[in-house]
Write a protein that holds these residues in place. Structure first.
Motif, PDB file in Angstrom:
ATOM      1  N   GLN A   1       0.837  -1.186   0.000  1.00 34.99           N
ATOM      2  CA  GLN A   1       0.000   0.000   0.000  1.00 34.99           C
ATOM      3  C   GLN A   1       0.871   1.234   0.000  1.00 34.99           C
ATOM      4  OE1 GLN A   1      -2.317   0.281   3.555  1.00 34.99           O
ATOM      5  NE2 GLN A   1      -0.597   0.066   4.916  1.00 34.99           N
ATOM      6  N   ALA A   2       0.333   2.303  -0.517  1.00 39.05           N
ATOM      7  CA  ALA A   2       0.999   3.603  -0.467  1.00 39.05           C
ATOM      8  C   ALA A   2       0.184   4.482   0.463  1.00 39.05           C
ATOM      9  CB  ALA A   2       1.058   4.212  -1.862  1.00 39.05           C
ATOM     10  N   ILE A   3       0.824   5.002   1.511  1.00 36.92           N
ATOM     11  CA  ILE A   3       0.104   5.796   2.498  1.00 36.92           C
ATOM     12  C   ILE A   3       1.032   6.885   3.031  1.00 36.92           C
ATOM     13  CG2 ILE A   3       0.646   4.371   4.497  1.00 36.92           C
ATOM     14  CD1 ILE A   3      -2.413   4.586   5.174  1.00 36.92           C
ATOM     15  N   PRO A   4       0.509   8.094   3.282  1.00 36.33           N
ATOM     16  CA  PRO A   4       1.361   9.203   3.718  1.00 36.33           C
ATOM     17  C   PRO A   4       1.881   8.998   5.142  1.00 36.33           C
ATOM     18  CG  PRO A   4      -0.933   9.854   3.804  1.00 36.33           C
ATOM     19  CD  PRO A   4      -0.894   8.497   3.164  1.00 36.33           C
ATOM     20  N   LEU A   5       3.138   9.369   5.363  1.00 43.55           N
ATOM     21  CA  LEU A   5       3.724   9.339   6.695  1.00 43.55           C
ATOM     22  C   LEU A   5       4.031  10.741   7.190  1.00 43.55           C
ATOM     23  CD1 LEU A   5       6.092   6.263   6.290  1.00 43.55           C
ATOM     24  CD2 LEU A   5       3.847   6.346   7.382  1.00 43.55           C
ATOM     25  N   SER A   6       3.710  11.753   6.363  1.00 41.54           N
ATOM     26  CA  SER A   6       3.891  13.138   6.778  1.00 41.54           C
ATOM     27  C   SER A   6       2.795  13.978   6.130  1.00 41.54           C
ATOM     28  CB  SER A   6       5.278  13.646   6.372  1.00 41.54           C
ATOM     29  OG  SER A   6       5.405  13.640   4.966  1.00 41.54           O
ATOM     30  N   GLY A   7       2.637  15.198   6.610  1.00 42.46           N
ATOM     31  CA  GLY A   7       1.630  16.088   6.051  1.00 42.46           C
ATOM     32  C   GLY A   7       0.282  15.928   6.730  1.00 42.46           C
TER      33      GLY A   7
ATOM     34  N   ALA B   1      -2.342  14.209   6.118  1.00 43.01           N
ATOM     35  CA  ALA B   1      -2.931  12.872   6.246  1.00 43.01           C
ATOM     36  C   ALA B   1      -2.007  11.886   6.952  1.00 43.01           C
ATOM     37  CB  ALA B   1      -3.311  12.343   4.867  1.00 43.01           C
ATOM     38  N   ALA B   2      -0.977  12.377   7.633  1.00 38.21           N
ATOM     39  CA  ALA B   2       0.013  11.504   8.271  1.00 38.21           C
ATOM     40  C   ALA B   2      -0.584  10.577   9.319  1.00 38.21           C
ATOM     41  CB  ALA B   2       1.128  12.336   8.884  1.00 38.21           C
ATOM     42  N   ALA B   3      -1.670  10.981   9.945  1.00 31.44           N
ATOM     43  CA  ALA B   3      -2.291  10.119  10.961  1.00 31.44           C
ATOM     44  C   ALA B   3      -2.683   8.775  10.368  1.00 31.44           C
ATOM     45  CB  ALA B   3      -3.500  10.810  11.566  1.00 31.44           C
ATOM     46  N   TYR B   4      -3.019   8.767   9.097  1.00 25.47           N
ATOM     47  CA  TYR B   4      -3.376   7.503   8.449  1.00 25.47           C
ATOM     48  C   TYR B   4      -2.165   6.601   8.262  1.00 25.47           C
ATOM     49  CZ  TYR B   4      -7.853   9.665   7.632  1.00 25.47           C
ATOM     50  OH  TYR B   4      -9.065  10.266   7.815  1.00 25.47           O
ATOM     51  N   GLY B   5      -0.969   7.154   8.333  1.00 20.63           N
ATOM     52  CA  GLY B   5       0.244   6.353   8.238  1.00 20.63           C
ATOM     53  C   GLY B   5       0.354   5.346   9.361  1.00 20.63           C
ATOM     54  N   GLU B   6      -0.272   5.655  10.498  1.00 21.72           N
ATOM     55  CA  GLU B   6      -0.271   4.717  11.621  1.00 21.72           C
ATOM     56  C   GLU B   6      -0.924   3.395  11.232  1.00 21.72           C
ATOM     57  OE1 GLU B   6       1.240   5.019  14.652  1.00 21.72           O
ATOM     58  OE2 GLU B   6       2.095   6.819  13.741  1.00 21.72           O
ATOM     59  N   ILE B   7      -1.914   3.449  10.372  1.00 19.54           N
ATOM     60  CA  ILE B   7      -2.575   2.228   9.906  1.00 19.54           C
ATOM     61  C   ILE B   7      -1.552   1.318   9.256  1.00 19.54           C
ATOM     62  CG2 ILE B   7      -4.269   1.298   8.270  1.00 19.54           C
ATOM     63  CD1 ILE B   7      -5.802   3.983   8.674  1.00 19.54           C
ATOM     64  N   SER B   8      -0.703   1.892   8.427  1.00 23.17           N
ATOM     65  CA  SER B   8       0.320   1.120   7.738  1.00 23.17           C
ATOM     66  C   SER B   8       1.297   0.488   8.724  1.00 23.17           C
ATOM     67  CB  SER B   8       1.076   2.025   6.760  1.00 23.17           C
ATOM     68  OG  SER B   8       2.109   1.330   6.132  1.00 23.17           O
ATOM     69  N   LEU B   9       1.695   1.249   9.735  1.00 28.03           N
ATOM     70  CA  LEU B   9       2.655   0.737  10.716  1.00 28.03           C
ATOM     71  C   LEU B   9       2.057  -0.401  11.540  1.00 28.03           C
ATOM     72  CD1 LEU B   9       4.176   4.135  11.870  1.00 28.03           C
ATOM     73  CD2 LEU B   9       5.098   2.512  10.202  1.00 28.03           C
ATOM     74  N   VAL B  10       0.789  -0.269  11.928  1.00 30.25           N
ATOM     75  CA  VAL B  10       0.141  -1.326  12.682  1.00 30.25           C
ATOM     76  C   VAL B  10      -0.017  -2.563  11.820  1.00 30.25           C
ATOM     77  CG1 VAL B  10      -2.028  -1.998  13.804  1.00 30.25           C
ATOM     78  CG2 VAL B  10      -1.021   0.247  14.264  1.00 30.25           C
ATOM     79  N   TRP B  11      -0.412  -2.383  10.568  1.00 29.21           N
ATOM     80  CA  TRP B  11      -0.570  -3.510   9.653  1.00 29.21           C
ATOM     81  C   TRP B  11       0.755  -4.250   9.503  1.00 29.21           C
ATOM     82  CZ3 TRP B  11      -1.828  -2.951   3.745  1.00 29.21           C
ATOM     83  CH2 TRP B  11      -2.154  -4.177   3.219  1.00 29.21           C
TER      84      TRP B  11
END
Length: 86
Positions: free
Chosen positions: A62-68, A70-80
């Motif tokens: 997946q491609a998901i932002p880790l900054s900016g 929408a960075a809060a959604y990056g946590e989803i990627s880290l948990v996954w």
């Protein structure tokens, strides 16, 4: 009417959804739900519709932002990533 009956009424059985899905016999077209098609001959060299699949699991990306903003959604990627078996 209970929720299970409503669910049954609103959702077709999986067999109805997947009965037309798959790759054509000549390997040039993939068909999805409701007749959605992909021209596989237009895919880049080396592309595989089974890449990442094994008898015991699957891999995805997946491609998901880790900054900016929408960075809060990056946590989803880290948990996954932490929860996925390797």
């Amino acid at each position: 009417m209970g929720w299970e009956a409503l669910w049954e009424e609103g959702r077709p059985p999986c067999s109805k959804i997947s009965s037309t899905a798959g790759v054509s016999a000549d390997g040039t077209t993939a068909t999805g739900p409701e007749g959605f098609t992909i021209d596989l001959s237009a895919c880049p060299a080396g592309w595989s519709n089974t890449e990442g699949l094994t008898d015991t699991g699957s891999r995805s990306a997946q491609a998901i932002p880790l900054s900016g903003a929408a960075a809060a959604y990056g946590e989803i990627s880290l948990v996954w990533k932490r929860a996925s078996p390797r």
